[in-house]
Write an enzyme that holds these catalytic residues in place. Structure first.
Site, PDB file in Angstrom:
ATOM      1  N   ARG A  64      -4.080  -3.248  -1.500  1.00 48.12           N
ATOM      2  CA  ARG A  64      -5.242  -4.119  -1.291  1.00 48.12           C
ATOM      3  C   ARG A  64      -6.181  -3.436  -0.301  1.00 48.12           C
ATOM      4  O   ARG A  64      -5.755  -3.085   0.803  1.00 48.12           O
ATOM      5  CB  ARG A  64      -4.759  -5.453  -0.721  1.00 48.12           C
ATOM      6  CG  ARG A  64      -5.848  -6.431  -0.347  1.00 48.12           C
ATOM      7  CD  ARG A  64      -5.259  -7.675   0.319  1.00 48.12           C
ATOM      8  NE  ARG A  64      -4.263  -8.303  -0.514  1.00 48.12           N
ATOM      9  CZ  ARG A  64      -3.258  -9.050  -0.036  1.00 48.12           C
ATOM     10  NH1 ARG A  64      -3.110  -9.260   1.266  1.00 48.12           N
ATOM     11  NH2 ARG A  64      -2.389  -9.583  -0.865  1.00 48.12           N
ATOM     12  N   HIS A  93      -0.100  -4.205   2.623  1.00 47.62           N
ATOM     13  CA  HIS A  93      -0.814  -4.034   1.345  1.00 47.62           C
ATOM     14  C   HIS A  93      -1.882  -2.950   1.493  1.00 47.62           C
ATOM     15  O   HIS A  93      -2.110  -2.173   0.571  1.00 47.62           O
ATOM     16  CB  HIS A  93      -1.497  -5.341   0.912  1.00 47.62           C
ATOM     17  CG  HIS A  93      -0.601  -6.351   0.299  1.00 47.62           C
ATOM     18  ND1 HIS A  93      -0.088  -6.221  -0.973  1.00 47.62           N
ATOM     19  CD2 HIS A  93      -0.152  -7.540   0.766  1.00 47.62           C
ATOM     20  CE1 HIS A  93       0.637  -7.294  -1.272  1.00 47.62           C
ATOM     21  NE2 HIS A  93       0.614  -8.112  -0.220  1.00 47.62           N
ATOM     22  N   ASP A 100       3.318  -8.018  -4.186  1.00 48.43           N
ATOM     23  CA  ASP A 100       3.551  -9.437  -4.469  1.00 48.43           C
ATOM     24  C   ASP A 100       3.956  -9.518  -5.928  1.00 48.43           C
ATOM     25  O   ASP A 100       3.218  -9.037  -6.807  1.00 48.43           O
ATOM     26  CB  ASP A 100       2.278 -10.256  -4.254  1.00 48.43           C
ATOM     27  CG  ASP A 100       1.817 -10.292  -2.807  1.00 48.43           C
ATOM     28  OD1 ASP A 100       2.613  -9.951  -1.911  1.00 48.43           O
ATOM     29  OD2 ASP A 100       0.658 -10.677  -2.583  1.00 48.43           O
ATOM     30  N   GLU A 158       7.046 -15.604   2.614  1.00 51.74           N
ATOM     31  CA  GLU A 158       6.606 -15.512   1.222  1.00 51.74           C
ATOM     32  C   GLU A 158       7.684 -14.833   0.383  1.00 51.74           C
ATOM     33  O   GLU A 158       7.844 -13.609   0.457  1.00 51.74           O
ATOM     34  CB  GLU A 158       5.305 -14.698   1.116  1.00 51.74           C
ATOM     35  CG  GLU A 158       4.139 -15.299   1.850  1.00 51.74           C
ATOM     36  CD  GLU A 158       2.905 -14.402   1.832  1.00 51.74           C
ATOM     37  OE1 GLU A 158       1.803 -14.947   1.953  1.00 51.74           O
ATOM     38  OE2 GLU A 158       3.047 -13.153   1.698  1.00 51.74           O
ATOM     39  N   HIS A 161       6.587 -11.627  -1.539  1.00 53.07           N
ATOM     40  CA  HIS A 161       6.004 -10.474  -0.841  1.00 53.07           C
ATOM     41  C   HIS A 161       7.109  -9.557  -0.335  1.00 53.07           C
ATOM     42  O   HIS A 161       7.949  -9.967   0.462  1.00 53.07           O
ATOM     43  CB  HIS A 161       5.139 -10.968   0.329  1.00 53.07           C
ATOM     44  CG  HIS A 161       4.576  -9.856   1.157  1.00 53.07           C
ATOM     45  ND1 HIS A 161       3.234  -9.603   1.229  1.00 53.07           N
ATOM     46  CD2 HIS A 161       5.176  -8.930   1.954  1.00 53.07           C
ATOM     47  CE1 HIS A 161       3.030  -8.565   2.040  1.00 53.07           C
ATOM     48  NE2 HIS A 161       4.197  -8.153   2.486  1.00 53.07           N
TER      49      HIS A 161
END
Length: 180
Positions: A64, A93, A100, A158, A161
């Site tokens: 990301r 990320h 994810d 999470e 993740h």
């Protein structure tokens, strides 16, 4: 390294390229998933191992760009910030070392049900959440086991993740998908 170039049976559901994300607006112009090569190769090994149990991996996000992390941080209420990375520190990320993901059923091709939805900002998202259906928790445990065996660690808040073990070795990047 683009994940589908290593194994085209890895499915993509890149939510941040759609309106089906927690902000309700696309943040990526392309639905693609990238990881640093060692992390990508480890992910493919987990994917192939899961086939014996009738599952494959479906990817919601990988690398990301940093600017997206900043957008997430700025748009997230303070009481939900445990679910997003602080851009001052960068995200794993941003280093191409976080993914994810979930499981899909090889027979139906559909994503399986887990204790929470992807990017759900509730306690149901926690990796150790004890609620939900038994089979959902069993699938979550299967995913965790396959990923940990390949050097990934689950994020406690999470279940979807996972951070690759060598994430500290890589710099924070702010490169758009089009430029990779």
């Amino acid at each position: 390294m683009e994940l589908t170039s290593l194994d085209p049976t890895i499915k993509l559901d890149i939510r941040y390229a759609t309106t089906n994300d927690f902000l309700g607006t696309p943040l990526y112009t392309q639905a693609r998933a990238f990881l640093q090569r060692p992390a990508a190769e480890a992910l493919v090994r987990a994917h192939r191992e899961l086939k014996a149990q009738g599952y494959g991996l479906i990817i919601h996000d990988g690398y990301r760009p940093w600017y997206v992390t900043k957008i997430f941080w700025d748009a997230t209420p303070n009481d939900k910030k445990i679910f997003v990375a602080n851009p001052a520190e960068g995200s794993r990320h941003n280093r191409g070392c976080a993914v994810d993901l979930s499981l899909y059923d090889l027979k139906t091709g559909k994503e399986v049900k887990m204790p929470s939805g992807y990017d759900e900002m509730t306690e149901r998202a926690y990796a150790n959440y004890t609620g939900g259906a038994t089979e959902e928790r069993a699938r979550r445990a299967l995913l965790k086991q396959a990923m940990e065996k390949q050097g990934f660690m689950v994020n406690p808040t999470e279940w979807w993740h996972f951070d690759y073990q060598d994430w500290k070795q890589y710099p924070i990047l702010n490169t758009k998908f089009e430029d990779l």
